[in-house]
Each structure stands twice: as C-alpha cells, then as structure tokens.
Design an enzyme around this catalytic site. Structure first.
Site, mmCIF file in Angstrom:
data_model
loop_
_atom_site.group_PDB
_atom_site.id
_atom_site.type_symbol
_atom_site.label_atom_id
_atom_site.label_comp_id
_atom_site.label_asym_id
_atom_site.label_seq_id
_atom_site.Cartn_x
_atom_site.Cartn_y
_atom_site.Cartn_z
ATOM 1 N N LYS A 66 0.869 -1.185 0.000
ATOM 2 C CA LYS A 66 0.000 0.000 0.000
ATOM 3 C C LYS A 66 0.901 1.229 0.000
ATOM 4 C CE LYS A 66 -3.828 1.768 2.914
ATOM 5 N NZ LYS A 66 -4.597 1.482 4.144
ATOM 6 N N SER A 115 -9.458 1.397 3.355
ATOM 7 C CA SER A 115 -8.654 2.171 2.435
ATOM 8 C C SER A 115 -7.614 1.351 1.661
ATOM 9 C CB SER A 115 -7.938 3.278 3.195
ATOM 10 O OG SER A 115 -7.070 2.710 4.162
ATOM 11 N N SER A 168 -9.409 -1.076 7.530
ATOM 12 C CA SER A 168 -8.893 -0.812 6.177
ATOM 13 C C SER A 168 -8.165 -1.972 5.507
ATOM 14 C CB SER A 168 -7.972 0.410 6.194
ATOM 15 O OG SER A 168 -8.744 1.579 6.199
#
Lengths: 483, 97
Positions: free
Chosen positions: A76, A151, A175
């Site tokens: 990420k 996310s 997330s």
C-alpha cells in the site's frame, strides 16, 4: 500446467510447481508483470510500478535461494520505501521520495522479497472505498461499477485479480479487513504492537497496524510471519516469542466460537446476514462449538468513539505536512510562514483529510476536550472490557466483516457519515487492539461476503485455525473474478 | 451539536488549513451531522479511560541517526547553501521593541 495456472496456487504449491517446471523467479515475476500490464488500466490498482526492481530482486533470489519462500508482493502506498515514491494517494505527497525504509519493507527485503509496486488507497488511508485517491478510484474485481472497499482497496484488488500473491495494507478501523471482504480475499489486522509501524505514514497511531492480504489463509500467515516482530525503532512494538502459527486440518485448537447478537442487528444487509449464518452452521459441522455472547458497547459505540479518537490523532499526525521540509508547498507564492502553512495544507490535502483534521481539531479544542475526546476514551475502555469478558468464555468471536455488500462507485461519497458506517463491525478490534481477520464465506449475486474472526491479543494462531479449517471445507478461495 | 461556519473558520485557523467558502459551508453541515451521531457516547457512565491498547510502552534511546543530506534536501521545496529555506519566522516589528 499453463503459466497462468500458477497464479491460482498458494505460495507453497507454487514453489513445488516452479521446481517441476524448472521455472526461475524471474519467469514468475514476468508472468505477474504481464498480468498487471493487462489489467491495470481497467481496475486502476497501481500508483507506482517497480518492475525493474522486481526483475532485479527476482534475479537475486534465483542466485541466492532462501528457506522462506516469499512470492512477489505489493505494498500500500503509505508504507515508505527509500528511493521509491510514496504518495499516500495525496497531492501533498505526490512527488515525495522517502529517504529511509519502513521496518516492514526492510524485513521483506531481508527475506528476498520481490516488490511489484505501490498500490492505491484512500488519501492517507481516510476512507472505505479507495475513491478518495488523487489518482482516481480502484474498481472492484467482481464488478467494476462497484468499490473495492478501503482504504487498502488497491492491495485487496491486486490480490483478488491475481496480480500478486500477497499484498500489505494498513488497518486503522477496518482498512485491511473491509476491502478484503469486498474483494473476496483474506485480510488480517494483527495484534497492536506485533507489526512495526515504523515507516507507515501515521494516521491514528493508537490503532494503526500493517497487515497482509492474500487469497488464502496459508499465504496470509506467510505474509504475517515475514513482517512481524520487535522493532527498537517503534515505541509500542512488543517483544514476544513468535508462536507456531500454522494450523492443522481437522485438529482444531479452538473449542468455542462466540457469536455476538449485536453484530446481527439493525444496519446489516439481509443477504450478508444469511451468508454469515450459513458459515456459522458450517463451522459447527467442522466441530467448533458455537455460543451466543454479548458485546453491548462494541457495535453501539465503536463508530462514534472511532471517529472522535481517530480524527483527533489524524489532526495531530497530519500536522507534519506543512510545506516546509517536503511535499507540496506554496513557498514561492506565499507572503509569510503562516501563509505557507495555510495554503500548502489547504491546497495539498483532499476534502476528506481536511474534514478529519478539522473535526479532530474540534474534539481536542479547549472546552470540548472532556466532552468528546476524554469521554470517547472512557467508552473505549468499556469496549475493551466487553472483549476481555467475552474471551473468558470463548476463544474466537465471529461476526460479519461488513454490514453491506460492495457498494456502487459514488454511492456514499456525498455523505461522510454513511461512509463511516462501513467500519461498524471492524473498528471495535482496533479500539481494543486485538487481532482480527476477514475470511471469504460466500457470494451474493457474484459479490463476495466476508466473515470476521476476532481473538484475544497475540492469539492470531486461533484465527488461522478457524479460518483454515473453514476454508478447506469450502472452495471460496479458489473462486476467481471473471475478467 | 450545531457547528457554525464561524466555528469552522476558527478551527481552520487553529489547524492551519485554508478552506474555500464552499468547504466551510459543507464542513459545518457534515461536522454537525457527525457530532449529532457521536452524542450518544455521553450516555456511558464510567471512570476508567483507554487512550491506546498499550501493551508495553517503553522509552527509546535518544540517538542520532544518519541520513544522506543531499537525499533529504531533494524533497525540500526551496534549498539555499545546502539548507532548507524557510520564510522569516519573526517579522521586522518583532525586533523593534
């Protein structure tokens, strides 16, 4: 066996198959690169592709075989990587190149990791849909008119699309788990303190944890053991002996699974509820004892507590982005220092980041601190207490991961409170610091549903135990989105 | 709880974030909405507090770590003589006292 078939095997099976086919890691990396090039324009997963680095790392691995087999992975883009842009999907860090590595990235490098790239997220991990990205939204692999969750939507989508075997995301209120559920893959949030946060761009420091996303439990464990462990650079890092995390089929360690009724009430989609209930029945057939329990504060208050404490921490953590040392700056256009701060931040942050900073500033401001922030800390204590009591009776708690199926792109962008409700079942684990995992447990109209398993701190092995035994009695992890 | 546009302006100054007129309006609406929702936490009566699930806080040693100066400066918006250039912190009148 065709090359493409390799993408559907777990890491250990891939290792065996590679030996049989006399394939090198470079060959494997090239298969993944081809796959990414084919699919990325449609799903918008990657922010930065690191193919040259991946090929170089693969060649190194070919010449320096290790005992721990680690397949090519993605990170990420809020996990910092020296010399590789780390944007947090924001304008303010759009051109930021870190000068040191996150501990997690160092650990992966040490184990001959092969990094394919940095993937999309909601700006600074603020969101549940990966729509708050300056690089545009990522699409759900099962239906490209829907969100992949967030996310860590880029990480979950990359894994579901078989662009990599393992991906790493960060989980502050769900997330990792929520996008894993929305993309039909496994996502783990480890115990607070087990994985170093050093070099993870901080969102809410009392809740942030980096965790792996994979198509199956074994790969999730492999990802987890490669990143966990004590880090002297991180003041909340826990020094503990690693356990044997590998589960044994049909020899469950876990005796009792608790099902809290509050997680099946108002706000839960009927189809999701039905799917999770079938999974509970199946677990009973696997030999687990199911017991009804109660967590009176968790669902009732978690979103409220979370959006007070998290925004307070966000407002403090994001104060460092001031247009002075790095990142987007109006230095040349502003008249004085205050103007540099006001304008760099005003122009550099997206709407959601600003909203959270303003709300966080409010709950910490004089006159409101006691009523909001301090009161939230009290309720957080009650939530933790609920879990402590529950774990005296049961080993693992089972709930749905998300209240709804993956929603349509744009469906919740105008209503922040509605978006925040996506964290309803996941935020409690972050507030309590306990480990939790989302495991695929079925499909409704070809859209994936995830069930969440939570355990007491350091009991990740119990989550893998239940997850693996469930997974092996079904075939959800072999279901691949039709592209 | 209703948050006015004026309060948003006050907070935007505290947080050092410039907001557009439409953002101020939008945030006053959204934040009021969120505060109405979180109001329910006030019903819970308890004394103990939990700020972080700290399992073992420990102090780090104060040690200087070395970084490549030129690499660090590459990210800076404005560099002069190998140093980051910042706007003046004190205004002229501050020295007139």
């Amino acid at each position: 066996m065709k090359n493409q078939d390799l993408l559907n095997l777990d890491s250990f099976e891939t290792d065996v198959a590679m030996h049989k086919l006399k394939m090198s890691y470079l060959d494997l990396v090239n298969i993944y690169i081809q796959r990414i090039e084919k699919l990325d324009s449609k799903y918008n997963v990657f922010i930065t592709k690191t193919f040259d680095l991946a090929r170089k790392q693969a060649k190194f691995t070919d010449n320096h075989p290790t005992e721990v087999y680690l397949p090519p992975y993605v990170l990420k883009d809020n996990i910092i990587t020296r010399g590789i842009k780390t944007t947090c999907a924001s304008k303010i860090l759009e051109n930021f190149t870190p000068t040191y590595n996150a501990t997690v990235y160092n650990k992966l490098n040490k184990n001959n990791g092969i990094l394919l790239g940095k993937v999309n997220l909601d700006e600074f991990a603020h969101g549940a849909s990966t729509e708050n990205s300056v690089f545009g939204p990522t699409k759900n692999p099962w239906d490209d008119s829907r969100v992949p969750g967030g996310s860590s939507g880029g990480t979950a989508a990359a894994v579901a699309l078989r662009m990599c075997k393992i991906g790493f995301g960060s989980d502050t209120g769900g997330s990792v788990r929520q996008p894993a559920a929305f993309c039909g893959v496994v996502g783990l949030k480890p115990t607070y303190g087990l994985v170093s946060r050093y070099g993870l761009v901080a969102m809410a420091s009392s809740m942030d944890q980096i965790g792996p996303i994979a198509t199956n439990i074994n790969d999730a464990i492999l990802g987890f053991i490669n990143i966990m462990g004590f880090d002297p650079n991180e003041a909340t890092s826990v020094d503990t002996e690693p356990k044997n995390y590998w589960p044994i089929l049909k020899k469950p360690k876990v005796k009792k699974i608790g099902v809290p009724e509050e997680f099946f009430g108002e706000g839960l989609d009927k189809e999701v509820k039905k799917t999770v209930q079938v999974a509970i029945d199946d677990l009973q057939k696997c030999g687990y004892k199911i017991e009804k329990i109660s967590l009176p504060h968790a669902v009732e208050y978690s979103v409220a507590v979370y959006y007070i404490m998290q925004t307070a921490e966000v407002s403090s953590n994001l104060a460092r982005f001031d247009g002075v040392k790095y990142g987007y700056s109006t230095h040349n256009k502003s008249k004085d220092l205050k103007d540099v701060y006001m304008n760099s931040r005003g122009q550099g942050f997206g709407e959601e980041a600003k909203r959270r900073i303003i709300l966080g500033t409010f709950v910490l401001s004089s006159g409101y601190f006691d009523a909001y922030y301090k009161q939230a800390a009290k309720v957080r204590y009650k939530i933790k207490e609920d879990f402590d009591k529950a774990f005296e009776k049961v080993d693992v708690i089972l709930t749905p991961t998300t209240p709804t199926l993956p929603f349509k792109l744009g469906a919740k962008t105008k209503d922040p409170l509605q978006m925040y409700m996506a964290d309803l079942y996941t935020a409690p684990a972050n507030l309590a610091g306990i480990p939790a995992i989302s495991v695929p447990c079925g499909y409704v109209n070809n859209l994936p549903v995830g069930m969440q398993l939570m355990a007491n701190s350091f009991n990740e092995d119990l989550l893998f135990d239940v997850g693996y035994n469930y997974e092996q009695s079904h075939n959800w992890h072999n279901k691949i989105p039709i592209i | 709880m209703k948050i006015t546009k004026k309060q948003i302006e006050y907070l935007s100054n505290l947080a050092r974030i410039e907001l557009s007129t439409s953002q101020k309006k939008l945030f006053s609406f959204h934040i009021s909405d969120i505060l109405d929702y979180v109001e329910k936490i006030k019903k819970v009566k308890t004394k103990k507090e939990l700020y972080a699930p700290s399992l073992n806080f420990w102090a780090q040693k104060d040690e200087v770590q070395d970084y490549d100066r030129s690499e660090l400066l590459k990210n800076a918006p404005e560099v002069e003589d190998d140093q980051i250039k910042v706007k003046a912190v004190f205004k002229n009148q501050d020295f007139d006292l």
